[in-house]
Motif scaffolding. Structure first.
Motif, PDB file in Angstrom:
ATOM      1  N   TRP A   3       0.868  -1.173   0.000  1.00 23.52           N
ATOM      2  CA  TRP A   3       0.000   0.000   0.000  1.00 23.52           C
ATOM      3  C   TRP A   3       0.911   1.231   0.000  1.00 23.52           C
ATOM      4  O   TRP A   3       1.939   1.246   0.678  1.00 23.52           O
ATOM      5  CB  TRP A   3      -0.875   0.055   1.243  1.00 23.52           C
ATOM      6  N   VAL A   4       0.530   2.266  -0.728  1.00 25.83           N
ATOM      7  CA  VAL A   4       1.275   3.522  -0.704  1.00 25.83           C
ATOM      8  C   VAL A   4       0.341   4.615  -0.203  1.00 25.83           C
ATOM      9  O   VAL A   4      -0.785   4.757  -0.694  1.00 25.83           O
ATOM     10  CB  VAL A   4       1.839   3.877  -2.089  1.00 25.83           C
ATOM     11  N   ILE A  64      -1.243  -1.527  -7.287  1.00 26.72           N
ATOM     12  CA  ILE A  64      -0.981  -1.159  -5.894  1.00 26.72           C
ATOM     13  C   ILE A  64      -1.933  -0.038  -5.476  1.00 26.72           C
ATOM     14  O   ILE A  64      -2.002   1.004  -6.136  1.00 26.72           O
ATOM     15  CB  ILE A  64       0.478  -0.715  -5.708  1.00 26.72           C
ATOM     16  N   PRO A  65      -2.674  -0.212  -4.386  1.00 27.98           N
ATOM     17  CA  PRO A  65      -3.607   0.836  -3.955  1.00 27.98           C
ATOM     18  C   PRO A  65      -2.873   2.057  -3.399  1.00 27.98           C
ATOM     19  O   PRO A  65      -1.841   1.926  -2.739  1.00 27.98           O
ATOM     20  CB  PRO A  65      -4.436   0.144  -2.859  1.00 27.98           C
ATOM     21  N   VAL A  66      -3.421   3.227  -3.687  1.00 31.35           N
ATOM     22  CA  VAL A  66      -2.872   4.499  -3.203  1.00 31.35           C
ATOM     23  C   VAL A  66      -3.872   5.116  -2.231  1.00 31.35           C
ATOM     24  O   VAL A  66      -5.049   5.283  -2.566  1.00 31.35           O
ATOM     25  CB  VAL A  66      -2.593   5.461  -4.371  1.00 31.35           C
ATOM     26  N   LEU A  67      -3.400   5.456  -1.050  1.00 35.10           N
ATOM     27  CA  LEU A  67      -4.212   6.126  -0.040  1.00 35.10           C
ATOM     28  C   LEU A  67      -3.809   7.594   0.024  1.00 35.10           C
ATOM     29  O   LEU A  67      -2.635   7.930  -0.139  1.00 35.10           O
ATOM     30  CB  LEU A  67      -3.998   5.492   1.336  1.00 35.10           C
ATOM     31  N   GLU A  86     -10.935  -2.232   7.237  1.00 32.47           N
ATOM     32  CA  GLU A  86     -11.821  -3.296   6.761  1.00 32.47           C
ATOM     33  C   GLU A  86     -11.264  -3.960   5.507  1.00 32.47           C
ATOM     34  O   GLU A  86     -11.282  -5.195   5.388  1.00 32.47           O
ATOM     35  CB  GLU A  86     -13.216  -2.717   6.476  1.00 32.47           C
ATOM     36  N   ARG A  87     -10.758  -3.157   4.584  1.00 36.49           N
ATOM     37  CA  ARG A  87     -10.218  -3.755   3.355  1.00 36.49           C
ATOM     38  C   ARG A  87      -8.947  -4.534   3.641  1.00 36.49           C
ATOM     39  O   ARG A  87      -8.755  -5.631   3.100  1.00 36.49           O
ATOM     40  CB  ARG A  87      -9.948  -2.667   2.324  1.00 36.49           C
ATOM     41  N   ALA A  88      -8.065  -3.993   4.473  1.00 34.36           N
ATOM     42  CA  ALA A  88      -6.822  -4.694   4.787  1.00 34.36           C
ATOM     43  C   ALA A  88      -7.102  -6.015   5.491  1.00 34.36           C
ATOM     44  O   ALA A  88      -6.382  -7.004   5.292  1.00 34.36           O
ATOM     45  CB  ALA A  88      -5.922  -3.812   5.649  1.00 34.36           C
ATOM     46  N   ALA A  89      -8.148  -6.057   6.303  1.00 33.02           N
ATOM     47  CA  ALA A  89      -8.481  -7.278   7.041  1.00 33.02           C
ATOM     48  C   ALA A  89      -8.921  -8.399   6.111  1.00 33.02           C
ATOM     49  O   ALA A  89      -8.806  -9.583   6.465  1.00 33.02           O
ATOM     50  CB  ALA A  89      -9.578  -6.988   8.063  1.00 33.02           C
ATOM     51  N   TYR A 106       5.048   5.244   2.928  1.00 30.81           N
ATOM     52  CA  TYR A 106       4.473   6.561   3.219  1.00 30.81           C
ATOM     53  C   TYR A 106       5.260   7.666   2.534  1.00 30.81           C
ATOM     54  O   TYR A 106       6.501   7.685   2.539  1.00 30.81           O
ATOM     55  CB  TYR A 106       4.469   6.796   4.733  1.00 30.81           C
ATOM     56  N   VAL A 107       4.520   8.627   1.953  1.00 31.16           N
ATOM     57  CA  VAL A 107       5.112   9.780   1.269  1.00 31.16           C
ATOM     58  C   VAL A 107       4.502  11.043   1.861  1.00 31.16           C
ATOM     59  O   VAL A 107       3.287  11.250   1.776  1.00 31.16           O
ATOM     60  CB  VAL A 107       4.846   9.725  -0.245  1.00 31.16           C
ATOM     61  N   GLY A 108       5.333  11.872   2.477  1.00 26.07           N
ATOM     62  CA  GLY A 108       4.806  13.085   3.095  1.00 26.07           C
ATOM     63  C   GLY A 108       5.885  14.118   3.324  1.00 26.07           C
ATOM     64  O   GLY A 108       7.072  13.901   3.055  1.00 26.07           O
ATOM     65  N   ASP A 109       5.475  15.284   3.811  1.00 24.38           N
ATOM     66  CA  ASP A 109       6.398  16.382   4.082  1.00 24.38           C
ATOM     67  C   ASP A 109       7.300  16.045   5.264  1.00 24.38           C
ATOM     68  O   ASP A 109       6.956  15.228   6.128  1.00 24.38           O
ATOM     69  CB  ASP A 109       5.620  17.659   4.406  1.00 24.38           C
ATOM     70  N   LEU A 110       8.441  16.712   5.294  1.00 26.04           N
ATOM     71  CA  LEU A 110       9.318  16.617   6.451  1.00 26.04           C
ATOM     72  C   LEU A 110       9.126  17.890   7.275  1.00 26.04           C
ATOM     73  O   LEU A 110       9.736  18.920   7.021  1.00 26.04           O
ATOM     74  CB  LEU A 110      10.782  16.470   6.025  1.00 26.04           C
ATOM     75  N   ASP A 111       8.207  17.815   8.201  1.00 24.54           N
ATOM     76  CA  ASP A 111       7.967  18.924   9.113  1.00 24.54           C
ATOM     77  C   ASP A 111       7.287  18.387  10.365  1.00 24.54           C
ATOM     78  O   ASP A 111       6.972  17.190  10.452  1.00 24.54           O
ATOM     79  CB  ASP A 111       7.145  20.037   8.460  1.00 24.54           C
ATOM     80  N   ALA A 112       7.081  19.263  11.307  1.00 25.33           N
ATOM     81  CA  ALA A 112       6.546  18.817  12.598  1.00 25.33           C
ATOM     82  C   ALA A 112       5.157  18.204  12.439  1.00 25.33           C
ATOM     83  O   ALA A 112       4.864  17.141  12.992  1.00 25.33           O
ATOM     84  CB  ALA A 112       6.510  19.998  13.565  1.00 25.33           C
TER      85      ALA A 112
END
Length: 283
Positions: free
Chosen positions: A104-105, A125-128, A144-147, A157-163
């Motif tokens: 999952w991404v 590959i599913p994207v969240l 529910e889907r992962a189960a 995980y793809v995200g910003d580098l901040d607090a």
């Protein structure tokens, strides 16, 4: 800093050309900031938006993606024959079938959805997209889907580098606890910020998470900063994402699924070609 808008427009046009499948205004904005073409001020973002909107109306600038605004209308067809002709193109098998691990991404922001879906769609590959602190209903849907999938699951995980970005990631992982065997931050990391020489943007000094973030990363607590993942060039982000995905894909099994998908699509097209409209006349 004096802004020459003709030069900014040309640099923005180059940025747009680097993206497959479209790019949002915010992505263009972060890239221009990263390149030093614009100062990082909210007022400047509004001016960029106004300038590029006018350029698009005048035909001088390509269209941008607006990921949150769509025309909502049920699909319609001229007749049933047009629908049936399109059906084979819709058909897909589960391209992750037979893989030993479920990938999952997850993206922190919707600005990345188009790129990630384009790169990962061929692999199934599913994207969240959590869009900040995600709702409980969205977390429940993912749980529910992962189960339903018995395979061990890996979250990239793809995200910003901040607090706030680090807190958003922790919150999402906590709310989907039990889903993931492994959680891996693909971007952004401190090493990537240094490797790609990404300039910091001004952070939010009012963010209560900032002091702890500064201490963890050895930053000056008096100078809040942050790094936006959109500042990465798309080719670099794609390399990072695909490098994280590639080791967990059984390519031989994927080829088998794709071959079977092609066989079934061709059989479906052949069957539908025999259909005749009511009355026996060809459409």
């Amino acid at each position: 800093m004096r802004v020459r808008w003709s030069e900014v427009e040309e640099r923005a046009r180059v940025v747009v050309a680097e993206y497959d499948g479209g790019v949002t205004l915010r992505q263009v904005w972060y890239r221009l900031i990263s390149a030093g073409a614009l100062p990082n001020r909210a007022s400047m973002y509004r001016r960029l938006s106004s300038h590029l909107a006018r350029a698009r109306r005048e035909g001088r600038f390509p269209d941008l993606v607006d990921a949150l605004r769509e025309i909502h209308q049920p699909p319609a067809y001229a007749d049933v024959g047009e629908l049936l002709a399109a059906v084979p193109d819709f058909f897909r098998l589960d391209r992750t079938a037979g893989q030993t691990e479920a990938l999952w991404v997850c993206a922190e922001k919707d600005t990345l959805r188009v790129q990630l879906a384009g790169w990962l769609g061929p692999l199934g590959i599913p994207v969240l997209v959590v869009r900040g602190f995600a709702s409980e209903s969205y977390a429940a849907l993912v749980r529910e889907r992962a189960a339903r999938d018995p395979r061990p699951a890996r979250l990239l995980y793809v995200g910003d580098l901040d607090a706030s970005g680090e807190s958003i990631e922790r919150d999402w992982v906590d709310r989907t606890a039990g889903c993931w065997t492994v959680v891996e931050r693909v971007a952004l990391t401190v090493d990537q910020v240094n490797r790609y020489e990404l300039p910091p943007a001004v952070g939010k000094g009012t963010d209560p998470r900032w002091p702890a973030f500064a201490e963890r990363h050895g930053l000056d607590p008096a100078r809040p900063v942050q790094w936006e993942v959109e500042a990465l060039e798309p080719a670099d982000l794609r390399r990072l994402v695909m490098a994280a995905v590639r080791p967990h894909i059984d390519r031989e099994r994927l080829r088998e699924v794709l071959a079977e998908e092609t066989r079934q699509r061709e059989a479906l097209a052949a069957f539908l070609a025999t259909w005749r409209p009511p009355g026996g006349r060809e459409g």
